[in-house]
Motif scaffolding. Sequence first.
Motif, PDB file in Angstrom:
ATOM      1  N   GLY A 161       0.819  -1.281   0.282  1.00 61.09           N
ATOM      2  CA  GLY A 161       0.165  -0.031  -0.043  1.00 61.09           C
ATOM      3  C   GLY A 161       0.718   1.234  -0.038  1.00 61.09           C
ATOM      4  O   GLY A 161       0.390   2.207   0.439  1.00 61.09           O
ATOM      5  N   CYS A 162       1.949   1.320  -0.423  1.00 59.36           N
ATOM      6  CA  CYS A 162       2.839   2.432  -0.415  1.00 59.36           C
ATOM      7  C   CYS A 162       2.627   3.124  -1.600  1.00 59.36           C
ATOM      8  O   CYS A 162       2.437   2.792  -2.844  1.00 59.36           O
ATOM      9  N   THR A 163       2.255   4.592  -1.268  1.00 63.46           N
ATOM     10  CA  THR A 163       1.963   5.682  -2.560  1.00 63.46           C
ATOM     11  C   THR A 163       3.051   6.342  -2.986  1.00 63.46           C
ATOM     12  O   THR A 163       3.007   7.201  -3.890  1.00 63.46           O
ATOM     13  N   GLY A 164       4.344   6.259  -2.437  1.00 65.32           N
ATOM     14  CA  GLY A 164       5.286   6.866  -3.017  1.00 65.32           C
ATOM     15  C   GLY A 164       5.807   8.068  -1.906  1.00 65.32           C
ATOM     16  O   GLY A 164       5.187   8.197  -1.001  1.00 65.32           O
ATOM     17  N   ILE A 165       6.973   8.758  -2.206  1.00 67.50           N
ATOM     18  CA  ILE A 165       7.663   9.713  -1.111  1.00 67.50           C
ATOM     19  C   ILE A 165       6.717  10.847  -1.044  1.00 67.50           C
ATOM     20  O   ILE A 165       6.210  11.405  -1.955  1.00 67.50           O
ATOM     21  N   GLU A 166       6.507  11.261   0.099  1.00 64.33           N
ATOM     22  CA  GLU A 166       5.833  12.383   0.436  1.00 64.33           C
ATOM     23  C   GLU A 166       6.372  13.317   1.006  1.00 64.33           C
ATOM     24  O   GLU A 166       6.295  14.703   0.756  1.00 64.33           O
ATOM     25  N   LEU A 167       7.782  13.338   1.347  1.00 61.54           N
ATOM     26  CA  LEU A 167       8.562  14.122   1.999  1.00 61.54           C
ATOM     27  C   LEU A 167       9.932  13.730   1.784  1.00 61.54           C
ATOM     28  O   LEU A 167      10.479  12.836   2.631  1.00 61.54           O
ATOM     29  N   LEU A 168      10.794  14.609   1.300  1.00 60.11           N
ATOM     30  CA  LEU A 168      12.154  14.509   1.143  1.00 60.11           C
ATOM     31  C   LEU A 168      12.630  15.537   2.092  1.00 60.11           C
ATOM     32  O   LEU A 168      12.729  16.785   1.894  1.00 60.11           O
ATOM     33  N   GLU A 169      13.677  14.987   3.232  1.00 59.66           N
ATOM     34  CA  GLU A 169      14.163  16.158   3.848  1.00 59.66           C
ATOM     35  C   GLU A 169      15.994  16.224   3.646  1.00 59.66           C
ATOM     36  O   GLU A 169      16.600  15.126   3.757  1.00 59.66           O
ATOM     37  N   ALA A 170      16.286  17.158   2.615  1.00 65.66           N
ATOM     38  CA  ALA A 170      17.741  17.399   2.587  1.00 65.66           C
ATOM     39  C   ALA A 170      18.456  18.269   3.398  1.00 65.66           C
ATOM     40  O   ALA A 170      17.738  18.778   4.141  1.00 65.66           O
ATOM     41  N   ASP A 171      19.670  18.580   2.967  1.00 71.83           N
ATOM     42  CA  ASP A 171      20.358  19.396   4.172  1.00 71.83           C
ATOM     43  C   ASP A 171      19.964  20.622   4.097  1.00 71.83           C
ATOM     44  O   ASP A 171      19.800  21.598   5.096  1.00 71.83           O
ATOM     45  N   THR A 172      19.372  21.209   2.828  1.00 72.15           N
ATOM     46  CA  THR A 172      19.247  22.526   2.739  1.00 72.15           C
ATOM     47  C   THR A 172      17.814  23.041   2.274  1.00 72.15           C
ATOM     48  O   THR A 172      17.304  24.064   2.288  1.00 72.15           O
ATOM     49  N   PHE A 173      16.984  21.869   2.204  1.00 72.30           N
ATOM     50  CA  PHE A 173      15.803  21.952   1.812  1.00 72.30           C
ATOM     51  C   PHE A 173      14.616  20.872   2.102  1.00 72.30           C
ATOM     52  O   PHE A 173      15.211  19.614   2.410  1.00 72.30           O
ATOM     53  N   ASP A 174      13.421  21.020   2.178  1.00 74.69           N
ATOM     54  CA  ASP A 174      12.307  19.933   2.331  1.00 74.69           C
ATOM     55  C   ASP A 174      11.622  19.894   0.849  1.00 74.69           C
ATOM     56  O   ASP A 174      11.460  21.018   0.309  1.00 74.69           O
ATOM     57  N   LEU A 175      11.179  18.528   0.625  1.00 76.80           N
ATOM     58  CA  LEU A 175      10.418  18.642  -0.709  1.00 76.80           C
ATOM     59  C   LEU A 175       9.230  17.869  -0.349  1.00 76.80           C
ATOM     60  O   LEU A 175       9.406  16.700  -0.002  1.00 76.80           O
ATOM     61  N   ASN A 176       8.055  18.623  -0.420  1.00 78.46           N
ATOM     62  CA  ASN A 176       7.024  17.974  -0.093  1.00 78.46           C
ATOM     63  C   ASN A 176       6.241  17.707  -1.272  1.00 78.46           C
ATOM     64  O   ASN A 176       6.119  18.590  -2.252  1.00 78.46           O
ATOM     65  N   CYS A 177       5.611  16.270  -1.498  1.00 72.27           N
ATOM     66  CA  CYS A 177       5.105  15.861  -2.636  1.00 72.27           C
ATOM     67  C   CYS A 177       3.662  15.687  -2.474  1.00 72.27           C
ATOM     68  O   CYS A 177       3.339  15.002  -1.346  1.00 72.27           O
ATOM     69  N   PHE A 178       2.786  15.751  -3.411  1.00 78.87           N
ATOM     70  CA  PHE A 178       1.279  15.430  -3.189  1.00 78.87           C
ATOM     71  C   PHE A 178       0.923  14.814  -4.461  1.00 78.87           C
ATOM     72  O   PHE A 178       1.063  15.429  -5.506  1.00 78.87           O
ATOM     73  N   GLN A 179       0.252  13.410  -4.496  1.00 80.68           N
ATOM     74  CA  GLN A 179       0.128  12.831  -5.766  1.00 80.68           C
ATOM     75  C   GLN A 179      -1.512  12.911  -5.597  1.00 80.68           C
ATOM     76  O   GLN A 179      -2.176  12.480  -4.989  1.00 80.68           O
ATOM     77  N   SER A 180      -2.052  13.612  -6.909  1.00 90.23           N
ATOM     78  CA  SER A 180      -3.679  13.376  -7.026  1.00 90.23           C
ATOM     79  C   SER A 180      -3.944  11.918  -7.412  1.00 90.23           C
ATOM     80  O   SER A 180      -3.319  11.066  -7.700  1.00 90.23           O
ATOM     81  N   LEU A 181      -5.194  11.644  -7.419  1.00 91.53           N
ATOM     82  CA  LEU A 181      -5.642  10.389  -7.629  1.00 91.53           C
ATOM     83  C   LEU A 181      -5.552  10.212  -9.065  1.00 91.53           C
ATOM     84  O   LEU A 181      -5.208   8.693  -9.509  1.00 91.53           O
ATOM     85  N   THR A 182      -5.425  10.936 -10.084  1.00 90.23           N
ATOM     86  CA  THR A 182      -5.117  10.673 -11.386  1.00 90.23           C
ATOM     87  C   THR A 182      -3.650  10.592 -11.656  1.00 90.23           C
ATOM     88  O   THR A 182      -3.299  10.385 -12.862  1.00 90.23           O
ATOM     89  N   GLY A 183      -2.697  10.807 -10.852  1.00 91.46           N
ATOM     90  CA  GLY A 183      -1.350  10.470 -11.017  1.00 91.46           C
ATOM     91  C   GLY A 183      -0.514  11.995 -11.248  1.00 91.46           C
ATOM     92  O   GLY A 183       0.663  11.753 -11.501  1.00 91.46           O
ATOM     93  N   THR A 184      -1.177  12.892 -11.237  1.00 86.70           N
ATOM     94  CA  THR A 184      -0.453  14.432 -11.215  1.00 86.70           C
ATOM     95  C   THR A 184      -0.134  14.645 -10.103  1.00 86.70           C
ATOM     96  O   THR A 184      -0.405  14.591  -8.859  1.00 86.70           O
ATOM     97  N   LYS A 185       1.455  14.772 -10.075  1.00 91.34           N
ATOM     98  CA  LYS A 185       2.254  15.110  -8.924  1.00 91.34           C
ATOM     99  C   LYS A 185       2.533  16.619  -8.738  1.00 91.34           C
ATOM    100  O   LYS A 185       2.802  17.361  -9.605  1.00 91.34           O
ATOM    101  N   PHE A 186       2.245  16.973  -7.466  1.00 87.92           N
ATOM    102  CA  PHE A 186       2.419  18.442  -7.165  1.00 87.92           C
ATOM    103  C   PHE A 186       3.697  18.438  -5.923  1.00 87.92           C
ATOM    104  O   PHE A 186       3.612  17.734  -4.966  1.00 87.92           O
ATOM    105  N   PHE A 187       4.726  19.060  -6.249  1.00 90.45           N
ATOM    106  CA  PHE A 187       5.802  19.050  -5.209  1.00 90.45           C
ATOM    107  C   PHE A 187       6.399  20.533  -5.010  1.00 90.45           C
ATOM    108  O   PHE A 187       6.667  21.227  -5.845  1.00 90.45           O
ATOM    109  N   VAL A 188       6.677  21.174  -3.931  1.00 97.97           N
ATOM    110  CA  VAL A 188       6.997  22.304  -3.337  1.00 97.97           C
ATOM    111  C   VAL A 188       8.627  21.892  -2.795  1.00 97.97           C
ATOM    112  O   VAL A 188       8.710  21.108  -2.093  1.00 97.97           O
ATOM    113  N   VAL A 189       9.448  22.862  -3.085  1.00104.45           N
ATOM    114  CA  VAL A 189      10.734  22.966  -2.368  1.00104.45           C
ATOM    115  C   VAL A 189      10.609  23.919  -1.322  1.00104.45           C
ATOM    116  O   VAL A 189      10.365  25.268  -2.034  1.00104.45           O
ATOM    117  N   CYS A 190      10.850  23.828  -0.365  1.00102.98           N
ATOM    118  CA  CYS A 190      10.899  24.718   0.798  1.00102.98           C
ATOM    119  C   CYS A 190      11.978  24.673   1.722  1.00102.98           C
ATOM    120  O   CYS A 190      12.660  23.718   1.654  1.00102.98           O
TER     121      CYS A 190
END
Lengths: 141, 172
Positions: free
Chosen positions: A55-84
């Motif tokens: 039941g894994c749906t992929g990475i939701e949050l990647l924590e790097a040294d200088t930023f965080d990457l948050n990812c949201f995948q919609s039901l249709t497979g479109t992915k939205f991600f922000v680097v913050c």
Amino acid sequence: MAAIYSLYIINKSGGLIFYKDYGSKGRMDTNDSLRVASLWHSMHAISQQLSPTTGCTGIELLEADTFDLNCFQSLTGTKFFVVCEPGTQNMEALLKVVYELYTDYVLKNPFYEMEMPIRCELFDINLTQAIQKDRVALLGR
Amino acid sequence: MQFFGGSEISPSAPTLTATGAGNNAHMIYIFNRNGVCLLYREWNRPLHTLNPQQDHKLMFGLLFSLKSLAAKMDPTSVDKGNLGVPQLPGQGCSFHSFRTNTYKLSFMETPSGIKFILVTNPRTGDLRETLKYIYNLYVEYVAKNPLYTPGTPIRCELFNTAVDQHVRTISS
């Protein structure tokens, strides 16, 4: 201060359909952003294969040294991600807002062709407002 | 650049409150800089999608690519080089963990390019200290073992026991 560095939207096959930079250092040209987007698409898929449980749906949050990457995948497979900035909270909520704007101003636009790059003025305007609002809320806290 | 403290094992392991004493760890991987899997242990892994060899290769590939992605995306540095350019350990922006809805993967790379990967429950907190402690265990039990040949899979009972014991203290 830039809480949000950049926003990406990729279609279900990994093509970049929207990219906006909000003040990250160094240049990321069009080719680089396309490459980074499709690389993320693959990493997202591979992470599902390596899951120890079902039941894994992929990475939701990647924590790097200088930023965080948050990812949201919609039901249709479109992915939205922000680097913050590292540790920025409530990015899931922002991604949901962006998704709502996408459905309202892009998908309901009769001139928009599915899976193609997004060129909708209204989407741009509302997105800028949403990001601005988020920044103000962040400063207020 | 100094990565971590001295090589001796810190007298007391980082205090992780052992509430809800369940085992939150799923598996651990240790790779050397050439991508050879030195150690793989699993404690709780109901799902196997691939055979072990393929699984290790895929894991190493994922880490390698995520590292180059992080180096390229780094919003704070001006000169990032091209995507996929090989980087030395400790050079450029790297990542320390990612989370999915079913697991959390914590990652640490030592100056010698050895990669420690711990896969745990998604609700576990920051495991950087845990990985450093496991690295200390590695130095003590593996690197200082005269019978160990570098670059070969780790067969050291003491190390395994110590890792098992420490991993059991991880709480969510």
